[in-house]
Scaffold this motif. Structure first.
Motif, mmCIF file in Angstrom:
data_model
loop_
_atom_site.group_PDB
_atom_site.id
_atom_site.type_symbol
_atom_site.label_atom_id
_atom_site.label_comp_id
_atom_site.label_asym_id
_atom_site.label_seq_id
_atom_site.Cartn_x
_atom_site.Cartn_y
_atom_site.Cartn_z
ATOM 1 N N ALA A 60 51.458 61.089 45.487
ATOM 2 C CA ALA A 60 50.136 61.325 46.060
ATOM 3 C C ALA A 60 49.991 60.616 47.403
ATOM 4 C CB ALA A 60 49.058 60.845 45.096
ATOM 5 N N ALA A 61 50.623 59.451 47.512
ATOM 6 C CA ALA A 61 50.522 58.686 48.751
ATOM 7 C C ALA A 61 51.439 59.227 49.841
ATOM 8 C CB ALA A 61 50.851 57.216 48.484
ATOM 9 N N VAL A 62 52.527 59.903 49.409
ATOM 10 C CA VAL A 62 53.504 60.431 50.371
ATOM 11 C C VAL A 62 53.739 61.902 50.055
ATOM 12 C CG1 VAL A 62 55.787 60.114 51.391
ATOM 13 C CG2 VAL A 62 54.595 58.150 50.385
ATOM 14 N N PRO A 63 52.859 62.790 50.521
ATOM 15 C CA PRO A 63 52.976 64.214 50.182
ATOM 16 C C PRO A 63 54.162 64.925 50.821
ATOM 17 C CG PRO A 63 51.201 63.859 51.751
ATOM 18 C CD PRO A 63 51.644 62.502 51.312
ATOM 19 N N ASP A 64 54.675 64.405 51.909
ATOM 20 C CA ASP A 64 55.811 65.046 52.571
ATOM 21 C C ASP A 64 57.063 64.905 51.706
ATOM 22 O OD1 ASP A 64 57.084 66.087 55.267
ATOM 23 O OD2 ASP A 64 58.341 64.408 54.605
ATOM 24 N N ASP A 65 57.730 66.033 51.438
ATOM 25 C CA ASP A 65 58.895 66.023 50.540
ATOM 26 C C ASP A 65 60.001 65.099 51.019
ATOM 27 O OD1 ASP A 65 57.719 67.774 48.786
ATOM 28 O OD2 ASP A 65 58.678 69.565 49.616
ATOM 29 N N THR A 66 60.317 65.178 52.295
ATOM 30 C CA THR A 66 61.408 64.366 52.838
ATOM 31 C C THR A 66 61.094 62.880 52.735
ATOM 32 O OG1 THR A 66 62.049 66.108 54.382
ATOM 33 C CG2 THR A 66 62.817 63.882 54.861
ATOM 34 N N GLN A 67 59.877 62.509 53.098
ATOM 35 C CA GLN A 67 59.490 61.104 53.032
ATOM 36 C C GLN A 67 59.454 60.610 51.585
ATOM 37 O OE1 GLN A 67 55.788 60.705 55.116
ATOM 38 N NE2 GLN A 67 56.722 60.904 57.142
ATOM 39 N N TYR A 68 59.006 61.492 50.685
ATOM 40 C CA TYR A 68 58.963 61.096 49.279
ATOM 41 C C TYR A 68 60.368 60.834 48.744
ATOM 42 C CZ TYR A 68 58.449 61.376 44.225
ATOM 43 O OH TYR A 68 58.513 61.119 42.878
ATOM 44 N N GLN A 69 61.322 61.699 49.099
ATOM 45 C CA GLN A 69 62.697 61.490 48.658
ATOM 46 C C GLN A 69 63.267 60.199 49.229
ATOM 47 O OE1 GLN A 69 64.128 63.087 46.275
ATOM 48 N NE2 GLN A 69 62.351 64.434 46.096
ATOM 49 N N GLN A 70 62.825 59.832 50.422
ATOM 50 C CA GLN A 70 63.266 58.565 51.009
ATOM 51 C C GLN A 70 62.709 57.385 50.212
ATOM 52 O OE1 GLN A 70 61.897 58.911 55.075
ATOM 53 N NE2 GLN A 70 63.734 60.015 55.739
ATOM 54 N N VAL A 71 61.458 57.541 49.751
ATOM 55 C CA VAL A 71 60.862 56.500 48.917
ATOM 56 C C VAL A 71 61.651 56.355 47.620
ATOM 57 C CG1 VAL A 71 58.841 55.877 47.541
ATOM 58 C CG2 VAL A 71 58.543 56.733 49.871
ATOM 59 N N VAL A 72 61.985 57.492 47.020
ATOM 60 C CA VAL A 72 62.735 57.475 45.757
ATOM 61 C C VAL A 72 64.097 56.817 45.940
ATOM 62 C CG1 VAL A 72 63.866 58.918 44.026
ATOM 63 C CG2 VAL A 72 61.559 59.494 44.812
ATOM 64 N N SER A 73 64.803 57.209 47.000
ATOM 65 C CA SER A 73 66.157 56.699 47.201
ATOM 66 C C SER A 73 66.175 55.239 47.638
ATOM 67 C CB SER A 73 66.899 57.553 48.240
ATOM 68 O OG SER A 73 66.254 57.473 49.504
ATOM 69 N N SER A 74 65.112 54.803 48.301
ATOM 70 C CA SER A 74 65.093 53.429 48.795
ATOM 71 C C SER A 74 64.530 52.440 47.787
ATOM 72 C CB SER A 74 64.273 53.345 50.094
ATOM 73 O OG SER A 74 62.911 53.617 49.843
ATOM 74 N N THR A 75 63.992 52.949 46.691
ATOM 75 C CA THR A 75 63.434 52.074 45.659
ATOM 76 C C THR A 75 64.148 52.351 44.350
ATOM 77 O OG1 THR A 75 61.678 53.709 45.311
ATOM 78 C CG2 THR A 75 61.174 51.866 46.775
ATOM 79 N N SER A 76 65.329 51.831 44.240
ATOM 80 C CA SER A 76 66.232 52.234 43.171
ATOM 81 C C SER A 76 66.116 51.414 41.885
ATOM 82 C CB SER A 76 67.678 52.165 43.674
ATOM 83 O OG SER A 76 68.005 50.838 44.033
ATOM 84 N N GLY A 77 65.107 50.562 41.778
ATOM 85 C CA GLY A 77 65.032 49.737 40.574
ATOM 86 C C GLY A 77 63.769 49.884 39.750
ATOM 87 N N LEU A 78 63.043 50.970 39.891
ATOM 88 C CA LEU A 78 61.737 51.064 39.231
ATOM 89 C C LEU A 78 61.810 50.949 37.710
ATOM 90 C CD1 LEU A 78 58.712 51.473 39.338
ATOM 91 C CD2 LEU A 78 59.088 53.923 39.289
ATOM 92 N N THR A 79 62.690 51.695 37.081
ATOM 93 C CA THR A 79 62.741 51.664 35.615
ATOM 94 C C THR A 79 63.072 50.262 35.114
ATOM 95 O OG1 THR A 79 63.384 53.977 35.480
ATOM 96 C CG2 THR A 79 63.871 52.601 33.565
ATOM 97 N N ARG A 80 64.076 49.656 35.686
ATOM 98 C CA ARG A 80 64.470 48.324 35.245
ATOM 99 C C ARG A 80 63.427 47.274 35.614
ATOM 100 N NH1 ARG A 80 70.254 49.167 37.865
ATOM 101 N NH2 ARG A 80 68.910 50.526 39.090
ATOM 102 N N ASP A 81 62.888 47.373 36.833
ATOM 103 C CA ASP A 81 61.858 46.421 37.234
ATOM 104 C C ASP A 81 60.595 46.586 36.399
ATOM 105 O OD1 ASP A 81 63.364 45.165 39.169
ATOM 106 O OD2 ASP A 81 62.638 46.421 40.811
#
Length: 216
Positions: A60-81
Motif C-alpha cells: 500500500a505504501a509502495v504501489p509501483d511494482d518495480t519499487q515494491y519488488q526492490q523493497v521485497v528484495s532488499s528486506t530479506s529477513g522479514l519472516t525470521r525477524d
C-alpha cells in the motif's frame, strides 16, 4: 547479542523487513508450530499472517511494482525477524512480569502521541515503524508496549537495554519459558535471547518470481 537485535528495543536503528519463508523437506518435529513459548504455540499460520500484514502495508505504501519488488528484495529477513520479535515480545513480557512491571493503556497512548508529534502525525509514525522495524500499523501499539516494558525493566534493574544486566534478565525469562523454535526457523539462544540460524543442510529458502514466499 547481534546489534540488530538490540536496536529493535532501543529504537535507534532500522531492522530488516520482509523475507522468504524457510522451507524444509523431511520430518517436522513441530507440526504446525513456528515456536513454542511457555507451552503456548506460535503457529506457522500466525507467523505467516503477521508477515502478510507487513507485506500488504508495504504494498500500500509502495504501489509501483518495480519499487515494491526492490523493497521485497532488499528486506530479506522479514519472516525470521518477525518470529524473533514475536518470541522476544513474550520473553520480555515475562521478564517484566518477574519484576512486577506493568504498562497501562494510558502510557501507550502517551508514548504514541509523543512519537506522532515527532513523526508529523499518525500516518507518519505508522510509515516510520513499517519502514524501520517491519511493524504493520495494526501492531504498532503492541510494539510500543514492548518498548515501554523494555524501558521500565532497564530502569528497575538500574541499567539500560544495551547492558548485560538487562539481557541477563531476558535470558532468565527465556529459560523459564523453555523457548523452542521449529528447526526450519533456526533455534533460540537462551543466553542472548535471540533467534539464530541453524546450520541444517535440509533447510532451503524458496521464493517465487514475484517475491512471495512458498512452502516446499
Amino acid at each position: 547479542m547481534h546489534r540488530r537485535r538490540r536496536t529493535a528495543l532501543v529504537l535507534t536503528a532500522a531492522i530488516a523487513a520482509a523475507a522468504p519463508l524457510l522451507t524444509a523437506c523431511g520430518n517436522d518435529a513441530h507440526p504446525g508450530a513456528a515456536a513454542v513459548v511457555g507451552g503456548q504455540r506460535i503457529t506457522v499460520a500466525q507467523l505467516e499472517s503477521r508477515v502478510d500484514e507487513v507485506r500488504r502495508a508495504q504494498r500500500a505504501a509502495v504501489p509501483d511494482d518495480t519499487q515494491y519488488q526492490q523493497v521485497v528484495s532488499s528486506t530479506s529477513g522479514l519472516t525470521r525477524d518477525t518470529l524473533h520479535n514475536m518470541v522476544l515480545d513474550r520473553v520480555l513480557h515475562r521478564a517484566a512480569q518477574d519484576q512486577g512491571i506493568t504498562v497501562t493503556r494510558k502510557e501507550i497512548q502517551q508514548m504514541r502521541g509523543d512519537l506522532e508529534r515527532q513523526a508529523g502525525g499518525s500516518k507518519g509514525l505508522e510509515t516510520a515503524w513499517l519502514q524501520k522495524y517491519g511493524i504493520a500499523p495494526a501492531h504498532l501499539d503492541d510494539n510500543l508496549r514492548l518498548q515501554l516494558e523494555a524501558q521500565k525493566l532497564a530502569t528497575k534493574l538500574g541499567t539500560d537495554t544495551s547492558q548485560p544486566a538487562f539481557w541477563k534478565a531476558l535470558s532468565r525469562a527465556s529459560e523459564e519459558l523453555h523457548v523452542d523454535l521449529n528447526p526450519r526457523y533456526g533455534s533460540w539462544d537462551v543466553q542472548k535471547s535471540s533467534r539464530v540460524d541453524a546450520e541444517t543442510p535440509w533447510v532451503r529458502e524458496v521464493t517465487t518470481a514475484g517475491g512471495q514466499p512458498v512452502t516446499a
